[in-house]
Design an enzyme around this catalytic site. Structure first.
Site, mmCIF file in Angstrom:
data_model
loop_
_atom_site.group_PDB
_atom_site.id
_atom_site.type_symbol
_atom_site.label_atom_id
_atom_site.label_comp_id
_atom_site.label_asym_id
_atom_site.label_seq_id
_atom_site.Cartn_x
_atom_site.Cartn_y
_atom_site.Cartn_z
ATOM 1 N N GLY A 180 0.786 -1.234 0.000
ATOM 2 C CA GLY A 180 0.000 0.000 0.000
ATOM 3 C C GLY A 180 0.813 1.277 0.000
ATOM 4 C CB ALA A 181 0.301 4.518 -1.639
ATOM 5 C CG ASN B 67 -2.775 8.045 -1.163
ATOM 6 O OD1 ASN B 67 -2.613 6.834 -0.969
ATOM 7 N ND2 ASN B 67 -3.232 8.522 -2.294
ATOM 8 N N PRO C 6 1.823 -2.356 4.579
ATOM 9 C CG PRO C 6 1.140 -1.696 6.714
ATOM 10 C CD PRO C 6 1.819 -2.806 5.973
ATOM 11 C CB VAL D 133 4.681 5.456 -12.654
ATOM 12 C CG1 VAL D 133 5.235 4.810 -13.919
ATOM 13 C CG2 VAL D 133 3.212 5.824 -12.844
ATOM 14 C CB THR E 4 7.070 1.744 -6.614
ATOM 15 O OG1 THR E 4 7.831 2.750 -5.955
ATOM 16 C CG2 THR E 4 6.998 0.514 -5.741
ATOM 17 C CD GLU F 269 -5.933 0.535 -8.980
ATOM 18 O OE1 GLU F 269 -5.848 1.678 -9.463
ATOM 19 O OE2 GLU F 269 -6.855 -0.242 -9.272
ATOM 20 C CB CYS G 240 -3.576 7.970 -7.304
ATOM 21 S SG CYS G 240 -5.168 7.271 -6.834
ATOM 22 N N GLY H 139 -1.356 2.033 -14.778
ATOM 23 C CA GLY H 139 -1.588 0.737 -14.164
ATOM 24 C C GLY H 139 -2.274 -0.288 -15.028
ATOM 25 C CD GLU I 11 -7.190 -1.836 -5.847
ATOM 26 O OE1 GLU I 11 -7.178 -0.626 -5.559
ATOM 27 O OE2 GLU I 11 -6.580 -2.712 -5.204
HETATM 28 P P1 NDP Z 1 5.658 4.316 -3.536
HETATM 29 O O1 NDP Z 1 5.621 3.820 -4.922
HETATM 30 O O2 NDP Z 1 6.864 5.014 -3.059
HETATM 31 O O3 NDP Z 1 5.398 3.116 -2.527
HETATM 32 C C1 NDP Z 1 4.253 2.290 -2.615
HETATM 33 C C2 NDP Z 1 4.471 1.054 -1.760
HETATM 34 O O4 NDP Z 1 5.433 0.206 -2.376
HETATM 35 C C3 NDP Z 1 5.012 1.353 -0.373
HETATM 36 O O5 NDP Z 1 4.461 0.449 0.557
HETATM 37 C C4 NDP Z 1 6.482 1.121 -0.553
HETATM 38 O O6 NDP Z 1 7.134 0.862 0.655
HETATM 39 C C5 NDP Z 1 6.471 -0.091 -1.467
HETATM 40 N N1 NDP Z 1 7.687 -0.313 -2.232
HETATM 41 C C6 NDP Z 1 8.654 0.573 -2.573
HETATM 42 N N2 NDP Z 1 9.602 -0.019 -3.332
HETATM 43 C C7 NDP Z 1 9.222 -1.315 -3.494
HETATM 44 C C8 NDP Z 1 9.774 -2.446 -4.192
HETATM 45 N N3 NDP Z 1 10.899 -2.362 -4.908
HETATM 46 N N4 NDP Z 1 9.094 -3.624 -4.133
HETATM 47 C C9 NDP Z 1 7.939 -3.731 -3.455
HETATM 48 N N5 NDP Z 1 7.391 -2.700 -2.768
HETATM 49 C C10 NDP Z 1 8.003 -1.502 -2.788
HETATM 50 O O7 NDP Z 1 4.357 5.238 -3.394
HETATM 51 P P2 NDP Z 1 3.976 6.210 -2.212
HETATM 52 O O8 NDP Z 1 3.809 5.423 -0.956
HETATM 53 O O9 NDP Z 1 4.904 7.359 -2.233
HETATM 54 O O10 NDP Z 1 2.502 6.671 -2.664
HETATM 55 C C11 NDP Z 1 2.268 7.676 -3.557
HETATM 56 C C12 NDP Z 1 2.055 7.115 -4.949
HETATM 57 O O11 NDP Z 1 0.991 6.171 -4.942
HETATM 58 C C13 NDP Z 1 1.631 8.191 -5.944
HETATM 59 O O12 NDP Z 1 2.319 8.019 -7.161
HETATM 60 C C14 NDP Z 1 0.161 7.911 -6.141
HETATM 61 O O13 NDP Z 1 -0.331 8.374 -7.365
HETATM 62 C C15 NDP Z 1 0.092 6.439 -6.009
HETATM 63 N N6 NDP Z 1 -1.268 6.030 -5.656
HETATM 64 C C16 NDP Z 1 -2.051 5.382 -6.587
HETATM 65 C C17 NDP Z 1 -3.361 5.046 -6.312
HETATM 66 C C18 NDP Z 1 -4.206 4.320 -7.297
HETATM 67 O O14 NDP Z 1 -5.171 3.683 -6.885
HETATM 68 N N7 NDP Z 1 -3.946 4.359 -8.581
HETATM 69 C C19 NDP Z 1 -3.968 5.410 -5.025
HETATM 70 C C20 NDP Z 1 -3.056 6.021 -4.104
HETATM 71 C C21 NDP Z 1 -1.764 6.338 -4.432
HETATM 72 P P3 NDP Z 1 7.664 2.091 1.561
HETATM 73 O O15 NDP Z 1 6.760 3.261 1.380
HETATM 74 O O16 NDP Z 1 7.576 1.538 2.908
HETATM 75 O O17 NDP Z 1 9.013 2.376 1.017
#
Ligand code: NDP
Length: 483
Positions: free
Chosen positions: A149-150, A152, A176, A229, A231, A249, A283, A453, A457
Site C-alpha cells: 500500500g501507499a 495516502n 503498508p 509509477v 515502484t 494502481e 492518485c 496501471g 479494483e
Molecule cells: P511508492 O511507490 O513510493 O510506494 C508504494 C508502496 O510500495 C510502499 O508500501 C512502498 O514501501 C512499497 N515499495 C517501494 N519499493 C518497493 C519495491 N521495490 N518492491 C515492493 N514494494 C516496494 O508510493 P507512495 O507510498 O509514495 O505513494 C504515492 C504514490 O501512490 C503516488 O504516485 C500515487 O499516485 C500512487 N497512488 C495510486 C493510487 C491508485 O489507486 N492508482 C492510489 C493512491 C496512491 P515504503 O513506502 O515503505 O518504502
C-alpha cells in the site's frame, strides 16, 4: 507513544514482534511527534506470514461463499461502529483532517467489505453446450495474494485489496507503507474479531525491501500494488519472473476539462476537490485543469477567492479543512515543484509557500498560464498544487489532455450532453467523471490505463483480478481415436 500498537506485525491471528528488524517511527506530520515505534519484518517474519497464509487458504476457499461473506459483513459492521476511533488513528498517521477521515477512509473500507461480502455468493461459472459434449467453468481463488500500500489512503487501500481477495477465497499478506503502518493493523484485529480464521489476513511492516521480498516469493500467486509509477515498474517486473498475476494502481497527472458552457461554481468546486482534498495527495487528482478561454477570468477569480478561504490547521480539529503533507521530505519535494513552476514562468495565483513553521503544511497553490511543456503540467506532484491551462477548441484540448504517459482519470465539465459523452469516449483514462470529480464508490471499477496501471479494483471487475477460471470438459459419449 499515543498510537503504539500491541506489536509491529499481525500474523496467523496474533500480534507478533521481532525487534531484530530495524526500528522505525510513525510520525504525526502536523507536529513532528512520534506516535508509534515499529520494527521492519525480517525474512523470518515474512516467511511466517506467507506460511500462515498458505496454510489457511485452502479451507477458506472451500467454505460456502455465503459463509465467507457473513464474516466480511461482520467486519464491515465493526469498522462502522469504530469509525471515529479508526479515523483518529488515520488522521494521526497521515495528517489528513478528521473532517475527511471520518467520511472517506474506514467508511470506504467498510463499503468494500460490505460489497464483496454480498458479491461472493453470487459468483457462478458458465455452462457451455458443445453438441454431444459440454463444458463448464469454475471460478477458483488464486491462493496467497500480496498487497502493498501507499500512504495516502492506508485503510482504504488495505480494504480495497483484502475485501475482494478474501471474499473470493484467497489469503492476504499486506505490507503498508512504512510512513503509515497503523491502520492496517487495526483492520487485521477487526477481521480477527469478526471471525476470520487465523492466517487469512496478515500484516507485515517494512520499507520497499520487504515489499520486494514478498513479491518474488514462490508461495505468492498474485501481487496488488498501490504506489507510484517507478515502484510499479519494479514490482511488475519482479512479479513477472514468477508469472504472477498483478494489479497495479499507480500514479497520474489527470486532466480536468472545463468547457465554456460549464456551471462555473460547480467547476470551481470540482477543481478544488480535485487538487486540495487530502492536501492533494490523491492518485486520481485532476492536476491539469484545462479552462476554456471564455470563462478563464471568471473561473480564476472565483477559484482564488475560495482557495484563500481554505482552513489549514490541526487535523484533529473538526473545523480544519486541510492538513499537512505526509512527511517533511515530501513537503520539501512539493515546495521544490512550486519553486520550479515559478522559475519556469507560470503565474502564481495564490499560495506558493509553506504554511507556518511547525509540521509539514503547504498552502493550497494555484498556477495559471501553465504550458503543456512545463514540469508543473507533466510530473505528478502529489501535493496541493493546481495548474490551470487555457484552451479554445475541443479537439485541441483532447489531444493535449491525452499527451501524457499517465491515464488514471479525467474530468469533463459541460452542460452539453453530446459533448460530455463524445469527450468521455476519447479521453485515455481508466475513469472519466462528467460534472463531478474524484468520486470512487465501491460499485464502480477503478484503475488506470497506460503507465497508470493494469487491472481494476472494485465493482464486478475485481472478480477478474482475484479469481481464475478453470474449464471442465465433459465427454458424454464414446471416445473415437483414429488409430
Ligand atoms: P511508492 O511507490 O513510493 O510506494 C508504494 C508502496 O510500495 C510502499 O508500501 C512502498 O514501501 C512499497 N515499495 C517501494 N519499493 C518497493 C519495491 N521495490 N518492491 C515492493 N514494494 C516496494 O508510493 P507512495 O507510498 O509514495 O505513494 C504515492 C504514490 O501512490 C503516488 O504516485 C500515487 O499516485 C500512487 N497512488 C495510486 C493510487 C491508485 O489507486 N492508482 C492510489 C493512491 C496512491 P515504503 O513506502 O515503505 O518504502
Amino acid at each position: 507513544m499515543k498510537a503504539q500498537p500491541k506489536a509491529s506485525h499481525f500474523i496467523a491471528g496474533d500480534w507478533v514482534e521481532d525487534t531484530a528488524g530495524a526500528a522505525f517511527d510513525s510520525i504525526h506530520p502536523a507536529t513532528g511527534e512520534g506516535i508509534a515505534r515499529l520494527h521492519e519484518a525480517t525474512p523470518d517474519i515474512m516467511s511466517r506470514a506467507l506460511d500462515a497464509a498458505q496454510a489457511a487458504q485452502p479451507a477458506w476457499a472451500a467454505l460456502a461463499p455465503v459463509e465467507r461473506g457473513r464474516i466480511l459483513h461482520r467486519a464491515a459492521m465493526i469498522m462502522r461502529a469504530r469509525n471515529h476511533e479508526l479515523s483518529v488513528l488515520e488522521t494521526l498517521d497521515t495528517g489528513k483532517p478528521l473532517q475527511e477521515t471520518l467520511v472517506a477512509d474506514a467508511a470506504s473500507g467498510a463499503d468494500a467489505f460490505e460489497y464483496f461480502a454480498g458479491f461472493a455468493p453470487t459468483v457462478t461459472g458458465q455452462t457451455i453446450p458443445l453438441g454431444r459434449d459440454m463444458a463448464y467453468t469454475l471460478r477458483e481463488a488464486l491462493g496467497v495474494c500480496v498487497g502493498i500500500g501507499a500512504w495516502n489512503y492506508p485503510i482504504q487501500i488495505a480494504s480495497w485489496k483484502a475485501a475482494p481477495a478474501l471474499a473470493f477465497g484467497n489469503a492476504v499478506v499486506f505490507k503498508p507503507s512504512e510512513m503509515t503502518p497503523l491502520s492496517a493493523l487495526a483492520l487485521a484485529e477487526i477481521l480477527h474479531e469478526a471471525g476470520l480464521p487465523a492466517g487469512l489476513f496478515n500484516v507485515v511492516q517494512g520499507r520497499g525491501a520487504v515489499g520486494a521480498g514478498l513479491v518474488t516469493d514462490a508461495r505468492v500467486a498474485k501481487v496488488s500494488l498501490t504506489g507510484s509509477v517507478p515502484t510499479g515498474r519494479k514490482v511488475y517486473a519482479a512479479a513477472a519472473g514468477g508469472i504472477r498475476a498483478v494489479t497495479m494502481e499507480l500514479g497520474g497527472k489527470s486532466p480536468l476539462i472545463i468547457f465554456e458552457d460549464a456551471d462555473v461554481e460547480s467547476a470551481v468546486s470540482a477543481a478544488i476537490l480535485a487538487n486540495f482534498y487530502s492536501s492533494g495527495q490523491i492518485c486520481s487528482n485532476g492536476t491539469r485543469v484545462f479552462v476554456h478561454r471564455d470563462i478563464k477570468t471568471a473561473f480564476l477569480d472565483r477559484l482564488a477567492e475560495r482557495t484563500r478561504q481554505i482552513r489549514l490547521g490541526d487535523p484533529l480539529d473538526a473545523k480544519t479543512q486541510m492538513g499537512p503533507l505526509v512527511s517533511d521530505q515530501h513537503m520539501h519535494k512539493v515546495l521544490g515543484h512550486i519553486a520550479d513552476g515559478i522559475a519556469a514562468g507560470a503565474r502564481l495565483v495564490c499560495g506558493g509557500a509553506r504554511h507556518g513553521h511547525v509540521g509539514c503544511f503547504v498552502q493550497p497553490t494555484v498556477f495559471a498560464d501553465v504550458r503543456d511543456d512545463m514540469a508543473l503540467a507533466r510530473e505528478e506532484i502529489f501535493g496541493p498544487v493546481m495548474s490551470v491551462l487555457d484552451f479554445t477548441d475541443e479537439d485541441e484540448v483532447i489531444t493535449r489532455a491525452n499527451a501524457t504517459e499517465y491515464g488514471l482519470a479525467a474530468g469533463v465539465f459541460t452542460r452539453d450532453l453530446a459533448r460530455a459523452h463524445r469527450v468521455a469516449g476519447v479521453l485515455q483514462a481508466g475513469t472519466v467523471w462528467v460534472n463531478a470529480y474524484n468520486l470512487t464508490p465501491v460499485e464502480m471499477p477503478f484503475g488506470g490505463v497506460k503507465a497508470s496501471g493494469v487491472g481494476r479494483e472494485n465493482g464486478h471487475a475485481a472478480l477478474e483480478h482475484y479469481t481464475r477460471i478453470k474449464s471442465v470438459y465433459l465427454g458424454l459419449g464414446d471416445v473415437d481415436a483414429p488409430y
